[in-house]
Scaffold this motif. Structure first.
Motif, PDB file in Angstrom:
ATOM      1  N   ASP A   5      43.950  38.313  29.790  1.00  0.00           N
ATOM      2  CA  ASP A   5      43.422  38.979  28.667  1.00  0.00           C
ATOM      3  C   ASP A   5      42.521  40.201  29.271  1.00  0.00           C
ATOM      4  O   ASP A   5      42.587  41.374  28.845  1.00  0.00           O
ATOM      5  CB  ASP A   5      42.858  38.355  27.522  1.00  0.00           C
ATOM      6  CG  ASP A   5      43.867  37.450  26.589  1.00  0.00           C
ATOM      7  OD1 ASP A   5      45.036  37.647  26.802  1.00  0.00           O
ATOM      8  OD2 ASP A   5      43.172  36.740  25.841  1.00  0.00           O
ATOM      9  N   LYS A   6      41.782  39.828  30.251  1.00  0.00           N
ATOM     10  CA  LYS A   6      40.863  40.596  30.771  1.00  0.00           C
ATOM     11  C   LYS A   6      41.498  41.555  31.738  1.00  0.00           C
ATOM     12  O   LYS A   6      41.114  42.953  31.668  1.00  0.00           O
ATOM     13  CB  LYS A   6      39.791  39.885  31.792  1.00  0.00           C
ATOM     14  CG  LYS A   6      38.682  39.117  30.946  1.00  0.00           C
ATOM     15  CD  LYS A   6      37.692  38.316  31.767  1.00  0.00           C
ATOM     16  CE  LYS A   6      36.722  37.656  31.013  1.00  0.00           C
ATOM     17  NZ  LYS A   6      35.903  36.765  31.755  1.00  0.00           N
ATOM     18  N   GLN A   7      42.561  40.995  32.309  1.00  0.00           N
ATOM     19  CA  GLN A   7      43.517  42.141  33.165  1.00  0.00           C
ATOM     20  C   GLN A   7      44.213  43.189  32.288  1.00  0.00           C
ATOM     21  O   GLN A   7      44.196  44.168  32.616  1.00  0.00           O
ATOM     22  CB  GLN A   7      44.333  41.652  34.035  1.00  0.00           C
ATOM     23  CG  GLN A   7      43.794  40.715  35.230  1.00  0.00           C
ATOM     24  CD  GLN A   7      44.742  40.034  36.116  1.00  0.00           C
ATOM     25  OE1 GLN A   7      45.521  39.452  35.630  1.00  0.00           O
ATOM     26  NE2 GLN A   7      44.673  40.282  37.389  1.00  0.00           N
ATOM     27  N   PHE A   9      42.900  44.151  29.426  1.00  0.00           N
ATOM     28  CA  PHE A   9      42.086  44.988  28.818  1.00  0.00           C
ATOM     29  C   PHE A   9      41.720  46.094  29.868  1.00  0.00           C
ATOM     30  O   PHE A   9      41.360  47.211  29.504  1.00  0.00           O
ATOM     31  CB  PHE A   9      40.427  44.179  28.285  1.00  0.00           C
ATOM     32  CG  PHE A   9      39.822  44.973  27.859  1.00  0.00           C
ATOM     33  CD1 PHE A   9      39.806  45.510  26.503  1.00  0.00           C
ATOM     34  CD2 PHE A   9      38.649  45.493  28.472  1.00  0.00           C
ATOM     35  CE1 PHE A   9      38.721  46.194  25.900  1.00  0.00           C
ATOM     36  CE2 PHE A   9      37.572  46.403  28.083  1.00  0.00           C
ATOM     37  CZ  PHE A   9      37.675  46.614  26.803  1.00  0.00           C
ATOM     38  N   GLN A  10      41.720  45.720  31.055  1.00  0.00           N
ATOM     39  CA  GLN A  10      41.454  46.814  32.330  1.00  0.00           C
ATOM     40  C   GLN A  10      42.340  47.658  32.263  1.00  0.00           C
ATOM     41  O   GLN A  10      41.998  48.794  32.603  1.00  0.00           O
ATOM     42  CB  GLN A  10      41.525  45.774  33.587  1.00  0.00           C
ATOM     43  CG  GLN A  10      41.075  46.731  34.704  1.00  0.00           C
ATOM     44  CD  GLN A  10      39.524  47.472  34.819  1.00  0.00           C
ATOM     45  OE1 GLN A  10      38.616  46.748  34.179  1.00  0.00           O
ATOM     46  NE2 GLN A  10      39.543  48.603  35.275  1.00  0.00           N
ATOM     47  N   VAL A  11      43.606  47.531  31.795  1.00  0.00           N
ATOM     48  CA  VAL A  11      44.486  48.363  32.028  1.00  0.00           C
ATOM     49  C   VAL A  11      44.254  49.449  31.093  1.00  0.00           C
ATOM     50  O   VAL A  11      44.284  50.781  31.014  1.00  0.00           O
ATOM     51  CB  VAL A  11      46.172  47.890  31.455  1.00  0.00           C
ATOM     52  CG1 VAL A  11      47.275  48.977  31.210  1.00  0.00           C
ATOM     53  CG2 VAL A  11      46.735  46.861  32.735  1.00  0.00           C
ATOM     54  N   THR A  13      41.321  50.160  29.883  1.00  0.00           N
ATOM     55  CA  THR A  13      40.122  50.736  30.347  1.00  0.00           C
ATOM     56  C   THR A  13      40.636  51.920  31.348  1.00  0.00           C
ATOM     57  O   THR A  13      40.111  52.907  31.214  1.00  0.00           O
ATOM     58  CB  THR A  13      39.273  49.800  31.202  1.00  0.00           C
ATOM     59  OG1 THR A  13      38.747  48.874  30.045  1.00  0.00           O
ATOM     60  CG2 THR A  13      38.007  50.718  31.694  1.00  0.00           C
ATOM     61  N   GLU A  14      41.471  51.610  32.246  1.00  0.00           N
ATOM     62  CA  GLU A  14      42.055  52.682  33.131  1.00  0.00           C
ATOM     63  C   GLU A  14      42.606  53.762  32.746  1.00  0.00           C
ATOM     64  O   GLU A  14      42.436  55.013  32.911  1.00  0.00           O
ATOM     65  CB  GLU A  14      42.928  51.829  34.139  1.00  0.00           C
ATOM     66  CG  GLU A  14      42.127  50.963  35.129  1.00  0.00           C
ATOM     67  CD  GLU A  14      41.200  51.390  36.178  1.00  0.00           C
ATOM     68  OE1 GLU A  14      41.398  52.578  36.523  1.00  0.00           O
ATOM     69  OE2 GLU A  14      40.159  50.997  36.373  1.00  0.00           O
TER      70      GLU A  14
END
Length: 148
Positions: A5-7, A9-11, A13-14
């Motif tokens: 889920d954090k990864q 979310f990072q997508v 964010t990017e």
């Protein structure tokens, strides 16, 4: 939130940061007084066709009707759109792109040729283009699921 889920979310964010950076590059190349949000409306009318109501456009852009009314007012004053009475709803208007609006749209796209060429030279055109299918799928999913 687990690691996956954090990864994910990072997508997002990017993507958000990429949006901010490319919007700044684009804004610097727009004619004086024209903002990226104005171009987005012109782009929508070119891509999806004109003849829409201000309310339909506000819904598409997920902004209040007052915000859309202001954007339309700016574009109408610049001669980039025209507002016409709705054929069946006397309380509403329809938005149409003018020839000047189409020209400004095309010129704005052409103004991005140099930055796009630099990005494709530095990063590789195929690598950037390779992102398109998944980004298109993600955009379509989010568009169809605005209430998640």
């Amino acid at each position: 939130m687990d690691a996956q889920d954090k990864q994910v979310f990072q997508v997002f964010t990017e993507v958000g940061i990429i949006n901010q950076l490319t919007t700044a590059i684009f804004a610097a190349r727009l004619p004086d007084g024209l903002h990226p949000s104005h171009f987005s409306l012109l782009n929508n009318l070119v891509r999806l066709g004109d003849g829409k109501t201000p309310l339909a456009l506000a819904s598409a852009f997920q902004v209040p009707k007052t915000t859309m009314t202001h954007t339309l007012s700016v574009l109408e004053k610049r001669g980039l759109i025209r507002l016409a009475p709705h054929e069946t709803d006397g309380r509403s208007k329809l938005v149409y792109l003018t020839d000047s609006g189409r020209e400004v749209h095309q010129n704005a796209i052409h103004a991005m040729e140099q930055p796009i060429r630099k990005m494709t030279h530095d990063l590789g055109a195929q690598e950037i283009i390779g992102l398109l299918p998944m980004l298109t799928t993600l955009r379509a999913y989010l568009d169809d699921n605005r209430d998640i």
